[in-house]
Design a protein around this motif. Structure first.
Motif, PDB file in Angstrom:
ATOM      1  N   UNK A 121     -32.582  36.182  18.580  1.00  0.00           N
ATOM      2  CA  UNK A 121     -31.468  35.657  17.791  1.00  0.00           C
ATOM      3  C   UNK A 121     -31.445  34.129  17.777  1.00  0.00           C
ATOM      4  N   UNK A 122     -32.012  33.509  18.814  1.00  0.00           N
ATOM      5  CA  UNK A 122     -32.034  32.047  18.890  1.00  0.00           C
ATOM      6  C   UNK A 122     -33.129  31.464  17.993  1.00  0.00           C
ATOM      7  N   UNK A 123     -34.218  32.196  17.807  1.00  0.00           N
ATOM      8  CA  UNK A 123     -35.369  31.688  17.058  1.00  0.00           C
ATOM      9  C   UNK A 123     -35.007  31.185  15.650  1.00  0.00           C
ATOM     10  N   UNK A 124     -34.183  31.919  14.871  1.00  0.00           N
ATOM     11  CA  UNK A 124     -33.833  31.400  13.533  1.00  0.00           C
ATOM     12  C   UNK A 124     -33.113  30.057  13.574  1.00  0.00           C
ATOM     13  N   UNK A 125     -32.373  29.771  14.668  1.00  0.00           N
ATOM     14  CA  UNK A 125     -31.706  28.471  14.781  1.00  0.00           C
ATOM     15  C   UNK A 125     -32.736  27.344  14.830  1.00  0.00           C
ATOM     16  N   UNK A 126     -33.833  27.578  15.565  1.00  0.00           N
ATOM     17  CA  UNK A 126     -34.906  26.581  15.646  1.00  0.00           C
ATOM     18  C   UNK A 126     -35.565  26.403  14.286  1.00  0.00           C
ATOM     19  N   UNK A 127     -35.736  27.517  13.565  1.00  0.00           N
ATOM     20  CA  UNK A 127     -36.345  27.450  12.230  1.00  0.00           C
ATOM     21  C   UNK A 127     -35.463  26.614  11.288  1.00  0.00           C
ATOM     22  N   UNK A 128     -34.159  26.822  11.387  1.00  0.00           N
ATOM     23  CA  UNK A 128     -33.236  26.041  10.538  1.00  0.00           C
ATOM     24  C   UNK A 128     -33.358  24.546  10.842  1.00  0.00           C
ATOM     25  N   UNK A 129     -33.430  24.219  12.150  1.00  0.00           N
ATOM     26  CA  UNK A 129     -33.543  22.817  12.535  1.00  0.00           C
ATOM     27  C   UNK A 129     -34.823  22.197  11.969  1.00  0.00           C
ATOM     28  N   UNK A 130     -35.900  22.975  11.990  1.00  0.00           N
ATOM     29  CA  UNK A 130     -37.174  22.473  11.477  1.00  0.00           C
ATOM     30  C   UNK A 130     -37.077  22.182   9.983  1.00  0.00           C
ATOM     31  N   UNK A 131     -36.490  23.133   9.236  1.00  0.00           N
ATOM     32  CA  UNK A 131     -36.404  22.978   7.776  1.00  0.00           C
ATOM     33  C   UNK A 131     -35.488  21.820   7.393  1.00  0.00           C
ATOM     34  N   UNK A 132     -34.338  21.767   8.020  1.00  0.00           N
ATOM     35  CA  UNK A 132     -33.381  20.703   7.682  1.00  0.00           C
ATOM     36  C   UNK A 132     -33.783  19.358   8.277  1.00  0.00           C
ATOM     37  N   UNK A 133     -34.761  19.359   9.191  1.00  0.00           N
ATOM     38  CA  UNK A 133     -35.151  18.111   9.856  1.00  0.00           C
ATOM     39  C   UNK A 133     -36.349  17.432   9.244  1.00  0.00           C
ATOM     40  N   UNK A 134     -36.849  17.937   8.101  1.00  0.00           N
ATOM     41  CA  UNK A 134     -38.014  17.322   7.476  1.00  0.00           C
ATOM     42  C   UNK A 134     -37.764  15.853   7.102  1.00  0.00           C
ATOM     43  N   UNK A 135     -36.528  15.558   6.767  1.00  0.00           N
ATOM     44  CA  UNK A 135     -36.214  14.186   6.347  1.00  0.00           C
ATOM     45  C   UNK A 135     -35.814  13.294   7.513  1.00  0.00           C
ATOM     46  N   UNK A 136     -35.775  13.861   8.728  1.00  0.00           N
ATOM     47  CA  UNK A 136     -35.362  13.107   9.904  1.00  0.00           C
ATOM     48  C   UNK A 136     -36.577  12.544  10.648  1.00  0.00           C
ATOM     49  N   UNK A 137     -36.342  12.047  11.863  1.00  0.00           N
ATOM     50  CA  UNK A 137     -37.398  11.459  12.685  1.00  0.00           C
ATOM     51  C   UNK A 137     -38.480  12.484  12.990  1.00  0.00           C
ATOM     52  N   UNK A 138     -39.762  12.085  12.826  1.00  0.00           N
ATOM     53  CA  UNK A 138     -40.883  12.998  13.035  1.00  0.00           C
ATOM     54  C   UNK A 138     -40.966  13.485  14.481  1.00  0.00           C
ATOM     55  N   UNK A 139     -40.586  12.621  15.446  1.00  0.00           N
ATOM     56  CA  UNK A 139     -40.610  13.000  16.873  1.00  0.00           C
ATOM     57  C   UNK A 139     -39.605  14.113  17.147  1.00  0.00           C
ATOM     58  N   UNK A 140     -38.429  14.018  16.505  1.00  0.00           N
ATOM     59  CA  UNK A 140     -37.418  15.065  16.683  1.00  0.00           C
ATOM     60  C   UNK A 140     -37.893  16.384  16.082  1.00  0.00           C
ATOM     61  N   UNK A 141     -38.559  16.287  14.934  1.00  0.00           N
ATOM     62  CA  UNK A 141     -39.070  17.504  14.294  1.00  0.00           C
ATOM     63  C   UNK A 141     -40.129  18.170  15.178  1.00  0.00           C
ATOM     64  N   UNK A 142     -40.973  17.334  15.821  1.00  0.00           N
ATOM     65  CA  UNK A 142     -41.992  17.883  16.727  1.00  0.00           C
ATOM     66  C   UNK A 142     -41.341  18.654  17.878  1.00  0.00           C
ATOM     67  N   UNK A 143     -40.212  18.100  18.356  1.00  0.00           N
ATOM     68  CA  UNK A 143     -39.498  18.793  19.447  1.00  0.00           C
ATOM     69  C   UNK A 143     -38.971  20.148  18.989  1.00  0.00           C
TER      70      UNK A 143
END
Length: 590
Positions: free
Chosen positions: A45-67
């Motif tokens: 159930x937690x995994x989709x939350x990480x997926x959302x962060x990845x998708x919405x984080x494309x425009x954010x800092x690349x280091x944060x997206x890597x995390x």
């Protein structure tokens, strides 16, 4: 055993509660399995939350997206490990519980009195021990854990969907009744079909067991075609029941999957419009889609598992039915203490009895008989006179309808059966030989006996010579039911078994009927030696074998019609004298 018509029907999944006594001893293993199951469900159930962060984080800092990507991989790794542990714990628990169930059922039925086997075929019991327990294994070892995991995914996913988009979640919930109704409606039908399918399989297994155990008789009477036709009919009935069960389950699965995914497509259509209107982000929509697919998959899986649980419920019901059966012969709550070795005095006091399968025919009628310790008694009479019934009652395979039987003055039903039966050594008319070595077949009489004691018993039963002539001597495998031995050889092994038992009461039912003249003389001498100091009851149609008995009891139609020595009975010119003339003069004097 009850017929299909009068068997109680399975009450939904309530029959599965019969598994609780077998699960409770393994609480720790069960708790570990449940803990890992919950953790893996939470990780899923937690995994989709990480997926959302990845998708919405494309425009954010690349280091944060890597995390975010690293977190997703870490969650996936934990999920893989947790799933593996769940499989290990749950499968191990299933195998352990099913092994215990098989042992409990076997322990129960092996001690049931012969009346039980008049009502149920051995093949049906074997079907319950194999087919039914295999179904339960699939449920405990897989279906239940998958069901619980999907229940957690279902409700957890719905909660996360609600936080992601209450509007879309509300639309999804409107479609839930469309999914639940067919599951409930078709589930009841599926349950009854599952029970019917198992019953048909048990019937075909029973017929197969019966004919395969009598394969030589079937072939001798060229009954193969008729046996094949009967088995084919029963197999087709089992297939027809299975076909109807599969059809019902397929219809249920099709309806559920169609309704679920149609609902999802409709919801996604509305969600896509919300993204275009900037009501929700693309990441939120993807997150909602993933949770929707997880929830839909959980519902679809539960509809599949529901069918498995229905089948397992019927299987559990059948096994619990065996475990809960009350035997017609039971030990007293407080058994009378008996000496390790009885004197061997026997008494029948006004004993009457009829077999359960023949309620209108008395096998024994008002029988009174006292036998002194060490006395040799011969029971003679025509077939059906009640001679073997005397042995059946002495071994307490059945209890008299009226009257009582006593050993050393203690009624048999006041003793524990296991203790009481150690006082008897039985040689049946049809000796039972087990599929093991000759040595172990004789040792069956006293499992703790040494090889030397087994050999001495074989010598006393005139079996030593033919046993040593076998390819591996006493260690030779004799085949299922002793198919590698002649009738006389099997009988001598049975006699050796009784000699080895060294019991104070010896019961010989036509013990020398399958022997040649030379072997009969040798065994007769062994029996005479064995009978010294023991109470011996001999059933024989060949009167030459009973002449030396202390007393001859003549029976006819369940009653004692005469008793005395051979000379006295011949002089009375009654039934015994007629039987003697028929045997010794080929009926010429008659």
């Amino acid at each position: 055993m009850s017929s299909d018509a009068d068997r109680p029907k399975s009450k939904a999944l309530g029959s599965l509660s019969g598994l609780l006594p077998f699960l409770l001893p393994y609480r720790a293993l069960l708790a570990l399995a449940l803990a890992v199951l919950v953790i893996t469900a939470i990780l899923s159930l937690v995994l989709p939350l990480a997926v959302r962060r990845v998708i919405d984080g494309f425009s954010e800092d690349i280091a944060l997206m890597d995390k975010y990507f690293a977190a997703a991989v870490g969650i996936a790794a934990l999920l893989a490990l947790g799933t593996a542990l769940r499989f290990y714990f749950v499968t191990r628990l299933g195998e352990r519980v099913v092994a215990d169930i098989r042992l409990a059922v076997y322990t129960r039925v092996i001690g049931m009195s012969p009346a039980f086997y008049e009502r149920i075929m051995t093949g049906e019991v074997l079907s319950r021990l194999t087919t039914d327990t295999t179904l339960i294994l699939s449920v405990i070892g897989s279906s239940v854990s998958v069901a619980l995991r999907n229940v957690l995914i279902l409700f957890g996913g719905l909660i996360f969907m609600l936080f992601t988009s209450a509007k879309l979640t509300g639309l999804v919930m409107l479609g839930v009744p469309l999914v639940v109704v067919p599951i409930l409606a078709l589930g009841r039908r599926l349950r009854s079909l599952s029970r019917e399918s198992q019953d048909r399989i048990a019937e075909s297994s029973g017929q197969a067991s019966e004919t395969l155990l009598a394969a030589q008789t079937v072939q001798a009477y060229t009954h193969e075609a008729a046996s094949r036709a009967l088995f084919s009919g029963l197999t087709e009935q089992a297939f027809d029941a299975a076909r109807r069960r599969i059809k019902t389950r397929s219809v249920m699965t099709a309806i559920v999957i169609f309704m679920v995914f149609t609902s999802i497509v409709g919801v996604l259509w509305i969600g896509a419009r919300d993204v275009r209107a900037d009501v929700m982000s693309p990441g939120q929509l993807v997150q909602f889609v993933i949770y929707s697919v997880m929830v839909a998959g959980a519902v679809a899986a539960l509809s599949e598992i529901w069918g498995e649980l229905q089948r397992a419920s019927g299987a559990t019901e059948r096994l619990v039915e065996l475990l809960n059966l009350r035997d017609s012969i039971e030990d007293p709550e407080e058994a009378v203490a008996t000496p390790a070795r009885s004197k061997g005095a026997l008494s029948f006091q006004s004993v009457s009895f009829h077999y359960p399968a023949r309620p209108g025919i008395k096998a024994l009628a008002d029988m009174d008989l006292d036998i002194k310790p060490g006395e040799t008694i011969a029971l003679v009479g025509p077939s059906g006179a009640g001679k073997t019934t005397v042995f059946q009652l002495l071994m307490r395979f059945f209890d008299p309808d009226t009257g009582q039987i006593a050993l050393d003055g203690i009624p048999l039903h006041h003793m524990a059966r296991e203790t009481m039966r150690t006082q008897f050594a039985l040689v049946p008319q049809d000796p039972v030989i087990f599929a093991t070595t000759a040595l172990e077949n004789i040792r069956f009489g006293r499992p703790e006996a040494t090889d030397a004691e087994v050999e001495e018993a074989a010598k006393a039963a005139a079996a030593h010579d033919f046993l040593t002539a076998l390819p591996d001597g006493y260690g030779s495998y004799v085949g299922e039911r002793g198919v590698m031995l002649s009738g006389g050889q099997k009988q001598r092994i049975a006699i050796a078994r009784a000699i080895l038992r060294d019991a104070p009461v010896l019961l010989l039912d036509e013990a020398t009927s399958a022997l040649d003249a030379e072997s009969e003389r040798a065994v007769q001498q062994a029996v005479e030696k064995l009978a010294e100091g023991r109470t011996t009851l001999i059933i024989a149609h060949r009167l030459a074998t009973v002449k030396k008995a202390d007393r001859i009891i003549v029976m006819d139609q369940g009653r004692i019609v005469a008793e005395g020595s051979h000379a006295q009975l011949v002089a009375q010119d009654g039934l015994y004298a007629r039987l003697a003339r028929l045997q010794f003069t080929d009926g010429a004097a008659a």
